[in-house]
Write a protein that holds these residues in place. Sequence first.
Motif, PDB file in Angstrom:
ATOM      1  N   GLN A 104       0.811  -1.213   0.000  1.00 30.29           N
ATOM      2  CA  GLN A 104       0.000   0.000   0.000  1.00 30.29           C
ATOM      3  C   GLN A 104       0.848   1.269   0.000  1.00 30.29           C
ATOM      4  O   GLN A 104       0.415   2.312  -0.485  1.00 30.29           O
ATOM      5  N   ILE A 162       0.936   9.094  -5.790  1.00 34.71           N
ATOM      6  CA  ILE A 162       0.106   7.901  -5.689  1.00 34.71           C
ATOM      7  C   ILE A 162      -0.102   7.314  -7.083  1.00 34.71           C
ATOM      8  O   ILE A 162      -0.376   8.049  -8.039  1.00 34.71           O
ATOM      9  N   ASN A 203      -1.920   3.599  -8.729  1.00 36.86           N
ATOM     10  CA  ASN A 203      -2.595   2.319  -8.530  1.00 36.86           C
ATOM     11  C   ASN A 203      -2.856   2.034  -7.043  1.00 36.86           C
ATOM     12  O   ASN A 203      -2.713   0.923  -6.572  1.00 36.86           O
ATOM     13  N   GLY A 204      -3.217   3.072  -6.310  1.00 39.74           N
ATOM     14  CA  GLY A 204      -3.518   2.903  -4.891  1.00 39.74           C
ATOM     15  C   GLY A 204      -2.302   2.703  -4.015  1.00 39.74           C
ATOM     16  O   GLY A 204      -2.434   2.303  -2.859  1.00 39.74           O
ATOM     17  N   THR A 205      -1.106   2.992  -4.525  1.00 40.94           N
ATOM     18  CA  THR A 205       0.131   2.861  -3.750  1.00 40.94           C
ATOM     19  C   THR A 205       0.754   4.237  -3.577  1.00 40.94           C
ATOM     20  O   THR A 205       1.047   4.911  -4.571  1.00 40.94           O
ATOM     21  N   HIS A 222      -7.245   6.500   0.114  1.00 40.41           N
ATOM     22  CA  HIS A 222      -6.791   6.556  -1.269  1.00 40.41           C
ATOM     23  C   HIS A 222      -5.918   5.358  -1.645  1.00 40.41           C
ATOM     24  O   HIS A 222      -5.522   5.220  -2.800  1.00 40.41           O
ATOM     25  N   LEU A 223      -5.629   4.504  -0.677  1.00 42.48           N
ATOM     26  CA  LEU A 223      -4.736   3.372  -0.908  1.00 42.48           C
ATOM     27  C   LEU A 223      -5.519   2.125  -1.273  1.00 42.48           C
ATOM     28  O   LEU A 223      -6.693   1.981  -0.917  1.00 42.48           O
ATOM     29  N   LYS A 224      -4.858   1.212  -1.967  1.00 41.92           N
ATOM     30  CA  LYS A 224      -5.521  -0.034  -2.372  1.00 41.92           C
ATOM     31  C   LYS A 224      -5.957  -0.816  -1.147  1.00 41.92           C
ATOM     32  O   LYS A 224      -5.319  -0.760  -0.092  1.00 41.92           O
ATOM     33  N   ARG A 225      -7.064  -1.505  -1.283  1.00 37.78           N
ATOM     34  CA  ARG A 225      -7.576  -2.358  -0.220  1.00 37.78           C
ATOM     35  C   ARG A 225      -6.866  -3.696  -0.293  1.00 37.78           C
ATOM     36  O   ARG A 225      -6.672  -4.256  -1.378  1.00 37.78           O
TER      37      ARG A 225
END
Length: 184
Positions: free
Chosen positions: A72, A128, A130-132, A168-171
């Motif tokens: 993340q 940021i 791809n959610g990283t 805003h980060l990938k789950r």
Amino acid sequence: MSHLSTPDFQPLEIAVLTVSDTRSLHNDTSGQALVTSLQRAGHALAERRLVIDDIYQIRAVVSAWIADPKVQVGLITGGTGFTTRDNTPQAVAPLLERTVDGFGELFRQISREEIGTSTIQSRAIAGITNGTLICCLPGSTGACLTAWEKILVQQLDSRTKPCNFVPHLKRLPERPVLACGTRS
């Protein structure tokens, strides 16, 4: 904007990369300071790496993190100065979908209290993709601790109001629940 914070802490998967032509994992005080700090804050270390200051080696590691569904946040220490071997910002910048312009600005503002006008030589950046969230920090241990303690620890905490980076980060993929109610 209070909808961007949550009442419960959400631990993140954070990867650490040291960019250095001279350090090894055994004498990497900056990377170790970040690892210790993120774990103390309740986050998990997703990966720790060290590469020489080479645009393509840096890009390869960061690209893998961006594609990895479990990473993340990526913290990079080193390679943000002005020597010909300092390549981290130019390696990472093309990979970023959205830059976090305020990160570098705030880092230099805070650093001025510690190192004076020499802070203008820091090319700390963040963005940021791809959610990283990817953050490029100077190679000094003090600078890494400054960035962590005065910016990142709050912005990577889901409880920080009025907003933080966590939404805003990938789950993370759900981990299956075992028979005893524990997670694998």
